[in-house]
Design a protein around this motif. Structure first.
Motif, PDB file in Angstrom:
ATOM      1  N   LYS A   1      -1.562   9.672   1.663  1.00  0.00           N
ATOM      2  CA  LYS A   1      -1.717   8.614   0.678  1.00  0.00           C
ATOM      3  C   LYS A   1      -0.606   7.598   0.860  1.00  0.00           C
ATOM      4  CE  LYS A   1      -5.189  10.678  -1.278  1.00  0.00           C
ATOM      5  NZ  LYS A   1      -6.551  10.182  -1.165  1.00  0.00           N
TER       6      LYS A   1
ATOM      7  N   GLU B   1     -15.240   3.093   5.743  1.00  0.00           N
ATOM      8  CA  GLU B   1     -14.898   4.355   6.395  1.00  0.00           C
ATOM      9  C   GLU B   1     -15.286   4.323   7.867  1.00  0.00           C
ATOM     10  OE1 GLU B   1     -15.790   9.182   6.026  1.00  0.00           O
ATOM     11  OE2 GLU B   1     -16.766   7.754   4.669  1.00  0.00           O
TER      12      GLU B   1
ATOM     13  N   ASN C   1      -5.311  13.237  11.462  1.00  0.00           N
ATOM     14  CA  ASN C   1      -5.470  13.018  10.026  1.00  0.00           C
ATOM     15  C   ASN C   1      -5.416  11.511   9.802  1.00  0.00           C
ATOM     16  OD1 ASN C   1      -5.618  15.714   9.090  1.00  0.00           O
ATOM     17  ND2 ASN C   1      -3.407  15.928   9.345  1.00  0.00           N
TER      18      ASN C   1
ATOM     19  N   ASP D   1      -5.917   8.072   7.059  1.00  0.00           N
ATOM     20  CA  ASP D   1      -6.066   7.484   5.737  1.00  0.00           C
ATOM     21  C   ASP D   1      -6.006   5.974   5.899  1.00  0.00           C
ATOM     22  OD1 ASP D   1      -6.464   7.391   3.021  1.00  0.00           O
ATOM     23  OD2 ASP D   1      -4.382   7.740   2.493  1.00  0.00           O
ATOM     24  N   TYR D   2      -6.519   5.252   4.912  1.00  0.00           N
ATOM     25  CA  TYR D   2      -6.533   3.782   4.992  1.00  0.00           C
ATOM     26  C   TYR D   2      -6.567   3.212   3.588  1.00  0.00           C
ATOM     27  CZ  TYR D   2     -11.461   5.030   4.592  1.00  0.00           C
ATOM     28  OH  TYR D   2     -12.641   5.604   4.189  1.00  0.00           O
ATOM     29  N   GLN D   3      -6.141   1.966   3.469  1.00  0.00           N
ATOM     30  CA  GLN D   3      -6.066   1.317   2.167  1.00  0.00           C
ATOM     31  C   GLN D   3      -6.213  -0.186   2.332  1.00  0.00           C
ATOM     32  OE1 GLN D   3      -2.931   2.468  -0.650  1.00  0.00           O
ATOM     33  NE2 GLN D   3      -2.350   0.320  -0.758  1.00  0.00           N
TER      34      GLN D   3
ATOM     35  N   ASP E   1       2.667  11.482   1.514  1.00  0.00           N
ATOM     36  CA  ASP E   1       2.933  10.069   1.740  1.00  0.00           C
ATOM     37  C   ASP E   1       3.518   9.872   3.132  1.00  0.00           C
ATOM     38  OD1 ASP E   1       3.272   7.328   1.240  1.00  0.00           O
ATOM     39  OD2 ASP E   1       3.984   7.678  -0.797  1.00  0.00           O
TER      40      ASP E   1
END
Length: 364
Positions: free
Chosen positions: A2, A115, A132, A134-136, A176
């Protein structure tokens, strides 16, 4: 994993405990394991309730990769035993040098999901099954989004999760990225203590044990990052050589209240000068690279990390670089529980910046 681009502001320092959600924040580096218990219902209320720094034998972790999982678990279990009962919520960070950060533009054409777009971009770097991801979304304009993508090889990141879980720190509330924990910690400090710097370009130098990490940031966004292969370890080695002592004794001397009368001249002055030259080189590279533009002139240099408390370091850096320089360790600007030794925290706060940022991120 995250990530969070920018955090809300904490309150000014206070010395009372605040009831609310407690968090145990965990920062594992090549040199030590840092644990902090932070309490509060929001970033504005965060209080440092307790902390502990556990040294790691050399070689257990190297360049962010775990070489000795069994022994690391043993140290983490020791840490868990001391913090057991403080909270059941755990937040940890992955080292920046095993993580890849990349931005891409996503056009919402109704055919490709975000996605799918992130998976496509990640596949250009590594095999999807081996990472692994994640993206934002960090910025939106019409149908176009700017997306920050974070990926780490499972071979590098999974051992951290396994060691933390086996030691009792699990399940994690969030995992994080070290870089963005630092950004969040300084966003807090800016919003609370120096709001005039919110839209200024700042160069943050986090002086670690083996390396110094440079983050050039503006309004909570990282514009540029680079590592300097120079840190507090060089200071320890010089102490060891000059005073003919072992490395453990040299580490103790660094934080001792009683130091040789020639310590400043023989040891600290040289370290300050050498680090200042390294900082100047990084800034020169930034200015001559495509990362810089006319509106990104650096307003201030901010020093943090374990060696940032060295006498006159900020003065030497400011003189060398001709840029106003401050020493800022964000953990000191949270509320501090009464039982914590303020003098010890002055020495340790620079090493707790990531824990501070994790705490802020964890209560958002």
């Amino acid at each position: 994993m995250k990530i969070k681009k920018k955090a809300a502001a904490p309150s000014k320092n206070n010395s009372k405990s605040v009831s609310g959600r407690g968090l145990i924040t965990i920062d594992i580096t090549d040199q030590n394991v840092k644990i902090a218990h932070l309490n509060g219902r929001s970033p504005e209320q965060l209080v440092l309730e307790n902390y502990k720094i556990f040294p790691l034998p050399q070689g257990y972790i190297q360049d962010g990769k775990i070489n000795n999982e069994e022994q690391l678990v043993a140290i983490l279990q020791q840490a868990y035993a001391q913090f057991k009962g403080s909270s059941k919520q755990f937040v940890a960070a992955l080292p920046h040098n095993i993580v890849t950060l990349q931005s891409f533009n996503y056009i919402n054409d109704g055919e490709t999901s975000l996605e799918d777009a992130a998976n496509f971009e990640a596949a250009q770097i590594a095999t999807i099954d081996e990472i692994n991801l994640d993206y934002q979304v960090t910025h939106s304009a019409g149908d176009s989004d700017e997306v920050l993508m974070v990926l780490a090889l499972k071979a590098d990141s999974q051992p951290y999760l396994d060691c933390l879980e086996e030691a009792g720190f699990g399940p994690l509330k969030l995992l994080d990225v070290e870089t963005y924990a630092v950004v969040n910690a300084f966003s807090n400090w800016i919003n609370t203590q120096s709001p005039d710097l919110e839209n200024e370009t700042l160069a943050v130098f986090d002086i670690g044990g083996f390396k110094t990490q440079c983050l050039i940031m503006r309004a909570g966004k990282v514009l540029f990052k680079q590592e300097i292969l120079f840190g507090g370890e060089q200071l320890s080695r010089e102490i060891q050589r000059t005073y003919q002592m072992d490395l453990e004794a040299a580490e103790r001397l660094k934080t001792s209240a009683e130091q040789p009368v020639d310590y400043q001249d023989l040891i600290v002055s040289g370290f300050n000068q050498e680090l200042s030259l390294e900082i100047q080189r990084v800034l020169q590279f930034f200015y001559t690279s495509a990362h810089s533009s006319n509106n990104q002139k650096i307003s201030k240099i901010i020093l943090t990390g374990g060696s940032s408390v060295l006498p006159h370091l900020s003065d030497v850096v400011e003189e060398q670089c001709n840029i106003a320089t401050l020493v800022v360790n964000p953990m000191q600007y949270l509320g501090i529980a009464n039982h914590i030794d303020p003098l010890a925290l002055v020495q340790d706060a620079g090493r707790l910046t990531v824990c501070c940022g994790l705490g802020v991120r964890g209560v958002l």
